[in-house]
Write a protein that holds these residues in place. Sequence first.
Motif, short mmCIF file in Angstrom:
data_model
loop_
_atom_site.label_atom_id
_atom_site.label_comp_id
_atom_site.label_asym_id
_atom_site.label_seq_id
_atom_site.Cartn_x
_atom_site.Cartn_y
_atom_site.Cartn_z
N MET A 1 0.81 -0.99 0.05
CA MET A 1 -0.07 -0.18 -0.21
C MET A 1 0.52 1.66 0.45
N VAL A 2 2.16 1.22 0.76
CA VAL A 2 2.89 2.07 1.42
C VAL A 2 3.58 2.82 -0.08
N MET A 3 4.12 1.64 -0.63
CA MET A 3 4.82 1.59 -2.01
C MET A 3 4.33 1.99 -2.74
N THR A 4 2.70 1.50 -3.06
CA THR A 4 2.11 2.46 -4.17
C THR A 4 1.66 3.73 -3.93
N TYR A 5 1.89 4.28 -2.87
CA TYR A 5 1.06 5.53 -1.90
C TYR A 5 2.67 6.28 -3.13
N TYR A 6 4.09 5.28 -3.30
CA TYR A 6 4.86 6.74 -2.89
C TYR A 6 5.42 6.43 -5.18
N GLY A 7 4.81 5.59 -5.62
CA GLY A 7 4.61 5.21 -7.41
C GLY A 7 5.16 4.27 -7.78
N TYR A 8 5.06 3.18 -6.71
CA TYR A 8 5.74 2.10 -6.74
C TYR A 8 5.17 0.95 -6.63
N GLU A 9 4.27 0.39 -7.69
CA GLU A 9 3.39 -0.65 -7.76
C GLU A 9 3.79 -1.32 -7.79
N ILE A 10 3.13 -2.51 -6.83
CA ILE A 10 3.94 -3.66 -6.20
C ILE A 10 2.16 -4.89 -6.07
N GLU A 11 3.26 -5.96 -6.30
CA GLU A 11 2.28 -6.90 -5.09
C GLU A 11 2.99 -7.61 -4.64
N PRO A 12 1.17 -7.64 -3.46
CA PRO A 12 1.77 -8.21 -2.48
C PRO A 12 2.66 -8.85 -1.95
N LEU A 13 3.30 -9.88 -2.87
CA LEU A 13 3.77 -11.70 -3.35
C LEU A 13 5.16 -11.32 -3.61
N GLU A 14 5.51 -10.08 -4.21
CA GLU A 14 7.03 -9.50 -5.05
C GLU A 14 7.83 -9.27 -4.66
N LEU A 15 7.62 -8.91 -3.02
CA LEU A 15 8.95 -8.37 -2.45
C LEU A 15 9.37 -10.15 -1.69
#
Length: 284
Positions: free
Chosen positions: A107-121
């Motif tokens: 959620m926070v990464m998306t807020y800063y412009g880094y759209e990511i799926e939860p499992l991607e990390l």
Amino acid sequence: MLKIIKIVLAISAAAILCSCESRINTVENNSPEKGTTEAPTEVSSEISDIGEEQTEAPTEKITEAETTEPKKAEKKHSDKKTPECIEVPYLSQEKYPTGCELVSTAMVMTYYGYEIEPLELIESGYMETSVVEYKNGKLYGGDPNEVFVGDPRKNTGYGCYAGAVCKALKKYFENESCIAYAIDDCSLPDICDKYIDSGQPVIIWASINMMPIEKSEESTWLIDETDEEFTWLSNEHCMVLVGYDDEYYYIHDPLKDAFTPYKRSIAEKRYEEMGRQAITFVSW
């Protein structure tokens, strides 16, 4: 004859005299006298007008006072903090029953412009994982400060703490204009003053539905590398703090909804019980 004329003249004079007296009496009767009601009526009317002016003026003052007090009350109310929350995109952990840390981070990464799926990390290797299993009759598992323990897609998973998330994000942001760091030993009110007021959402650790934190032997294992005993705190839950007011913290709870209000006192207690774990981001 002369005598008759004198009598006629005398009668005429008497008649004229009576007429004059009647006119004089009429004028006198019609003239205002002291104590009559006509003149006092005019005075009374003036006094009445003055009285009306005097009563109207206080009425206006009272009305003004009555309307002014609510305005002051409204001003006082407006001085209170309002729930002006940070507009962080919300994600649910419906697909990840024990992956609240990954979902909150996404959620926070998306807020800063880094759209990511939860499992991607995890799938991209930024975050290491560990399982809890028996070895030589003893239960071993990873350190949640370093790795994600269990499978976030299963109810039998555990999760991770702030250290593991920061470690993964350090790798992810290695060549990016953003960093994530742990907020060490900071109370929730201080977090709001320092970060939320500046438009920085904060990942925090508390508990599911703000229920009491529990420990159990079933969730106790030895750390793989150190043999140090560790007990997982049941009901642990990771969320995103996005706003607050005098009564509530407003939290993106991946188990519930966006802008979920939690009473400040109980949220602070659970946050303290989880060791004041929090993470924020800085982007440039």
